[in-house]
Design a protein around this motif. Structure first.
Motif, short mmCIF file in Angstrom:
data_model
loop_
_atom_site.label_atom_id
_atom_site.label_comp_id
_atom_site.label_asym_id
_atom_site.label_seq_id
_atom_site.Cartn_x
_atom_site.Cartn_y
_atom_site.Cartn_z
N LEU A 90 79.77 9.91 -10.95
CA LEU A 90 81.21 9.74 -10.75
C LEU A 90 81.81 10.96 -10.06
CD1 LEU A 90 82.50 8.20 -14.09
CD2 LEU A 90 81.49 7.08 -12.12
N LEU A 91 82.78 10.68 -9.21
CA LEU A 91 83.52 11.75 -8.53
C LEU A 91 85.00 11.40 -8.62
CD1 LEU A 91 83.25 14.30 -6.71
CD2 LEU A 91 83.15 12.76 -4.77
N ARG A 92 85.73 12.19 -9.40
CA ARG A 92 87.18 11.98 -9.51
C ARG A 92 87.86 12.75 -8.39
NH1 ARG A 92 85.59 11.47 -14.70
NH2 ARG A 92 86.51 9.68 -15.74
N PHE A 93 88.89 12.09 -7.81
CA PHE A 93 89.40 12.64 -6.56
C PHE A 93 90.77 12.03 -6.27
CE2 PHE A 93 89.15 11.22 -1.97
CZ PHE A 93 89.62 12.41 -1.43
N THR A 94 91.69 12.88 -5.83
CA THR A 94 93.00 12.40 -5.39
C THR A 94 93.23 12.89 -3.97
OG1 THR A 94 93.83 12.61 -7.66
CG2 THR A 94 95.47 12.37 -5.91
N PRO A 95 93.23 11.97 -2.99
CA PRO A 95 93.45 12.41 -1.61
C PRO A 95 94.87 12.96 -1.44
CG PRO A 95 93.36 10.00 -1.75
CD PRO A 95 93.01 10.52 -3.10
N ASP A 96 94.97 14.13 -0.85
CA ASP A 96 96.28 14.78 -0.72
C ASP A 96 96.79 14.78 0.72
OD1 ASP A 96 94.47 16.54 0.31
OD2 ASP A 96 95.04 18.24 -0.96
N LYS A 97 96.08 14.06 1.60
CA LYS A 97 96.54 13.96 2.99
C LYS A 97 96.11 12.61 3.54
CE LYS A 97 92.59 16.90 3.92
NZ LYS A 97 92.16 18.25 4.26
N ALA A 98 96.92 12.11 4.52
CA ALA A 98 96.60 10.82 5.12
C ALA A 98 95.80 11.03 6.40
CB ALA A 98 97.89 10.06 5.43
N GLY A 99 95.02 10.01 6.76
CA GLY A 99 94.23 10.09 7.98
C GLY A 99 92.85 9.52 7.79
N SER A 100 91.99 9.77 8.77
CA SER A 100 90.59 9.33 8.72
C SER A 100 89.70 10.54 8.57
CB SER A 100 90.21 8.61 10.03
OG SER A 100 90.71 7.32 10.01
N PHE A 101 88.83 10.49 7.58
CA PHE A 101 88.00 11.65 7.27
C PHE A 101 86.54 11.21 7.13
CE2 PHE A 101 92.23 11.99 5.42
CZ PHE A 101 92.71 13.13 6.07
N PRO A 102 85.66 11.77 7.97
CA PRO A 102 84.26 11.37 7.92
C PRO A 102 83.55 11.94 6.70
CG PRO A 102 84.57 13.09 9.57
CD PRO A 102 85.94 12.75 9.04
N PHE A 103 82.58 11.17 6.20
CA PHE A 103 81.66 11.70 5.20
C PHE A 103 80.24 11.41 5.64
CE2 PHE A 103 82.87 7.45 3.56
CZ PHE A 103 81.63 6.88 3.30
N HIS A 104 79.30 12.11 5.06
CA HIS A 104 77.91 11.95 5.48
C HIS A 104 76.97 12.22 4.32
CE1 HIS A 104 78.79 16.28 5.96
NE2 HIS A 104 77.53 16.44 5.58
N CYS A 105 75.72 11.80 4.53
CA CYS A 105 74.67 12.06 3.55
C CYS A 105 74.18 13.49 3.74
CB CYS A 105 73.54 11.06 3.78
SG CYS A 105 72.14 11.28 2.67
N ASP A 106 74.11 14.22 2.64
CA ASP A 106 73.66 15.62 2.75
C ASP A 106 72.38 15.90 1.94
OD1 ASP A 106 74.71 15.57 0.22
OD2 ASP A 106 76.08 17.26 0.51
N ASN A 107 71.65 14.85 1.62
CA ASN A 107 70.29 15.03 1.09
C ASN A 107 69.35 14.34 2.08
OD1 ASN A 107 70.70 16.44 -1.41
ND2 ASN A 107 71.51 14.55 -2.29
N PHE A 108 68.43 15.09 2.64
CA PHE A 108 67.56 14.50 3.66
C PHE A 108 66.83 13.28 3.08
CE2 PHE A 108 63.67 13.85 6.03
CZ PHE A 108 64.20 13.72 7.30
N CYS A 109 66.97 12.13 3.78
CA CYS A 109 66.44 10.89 3.22
C CYS A 109 65.55 10.12 4.18
CB CYS A 109 67.60 10.01 2.73
SG CYS A 109 68.84 9.69 3.97
N GLY A 110 65.22 10.73 5.33
CA GLY A 110 64.31 10.05 6.24
C GLY A 110 64.81 10.06 7.66
N SER A 111 64.21 9.19 8.48
CA SER A 111 64.45 9.23 9.93
C SER A 111 65.89 8.93 10.32
CB SER A 111 63.52 8.24 10.63
OG SER A 111 63.79 6.93 10.14
#
Ligand code: CUA
Length: 124
Positions: A90-111
């Motif tokens: 679980l990740l509790r979170f309250t976005p404090d700004k509007a817009g588009s925000f990228p996220f990515h995988c940060d554990n190497f998982c393959g090709s």
């Protein structure tokens, strides 16, 4: 048992239960009234790929993986989580700004790891 000892025993029991509740409740179980957004990860994508949130509205993101260890990292909000198979993080979170925000995988998982991305879209 003398009354004083009995009271102390009850107090210790209550503190233990509260501590257990704090750790279990705080880390792995969402309250019923919380808005939970389930996000699943698998090679090499997230579902949903777009997570739509409202500015100022708290949410709990519940991550799980369908295959192997992945990660979730959104630098714009400085939030991250590991994503394990067979487990909910679980990740509790309250976005404090509007817009588009990228996220990515940060554990190497393959090709396809480098292309494992998504977007948080926050509306005002
Ligand atoms: Cu999934 Cu790296």
């Amino acid at each position: 048992m003398k009354p004083a000892k009995f009271i102390i025993a009850i107090l210790i029991l209550m503190i233990s239960l509260l501590t257990i509740h704090h750790f279990i409740g705080g880390l792995s179980i969402a309250d019923e009234k919380e808005t939970v957004i389930q996000v699943t990860a698998k090679k090499f994508e997230y579902s949903p790929k777009e997570i739509r949130l409202k500015k100022g509205v708290p949410v709990v993101m519940e991550f799980t993986s369908l295959d192997r260890l992945h990660g979730f990292n959104c630098p714009s909000f400085k939030i991250r989580s590991d994503i394990f198979p067979g487990k909910k993080n679980l990740l509790r979170f309250t976005p404090d700004k509007a817009g588009s925000f990228p996220f990515h995988c940060d554990n190497f998982c393959g090709s396809g790891h480098e292309g494992m991305t998504g977007t948080i879209i926050v509306e005002k």
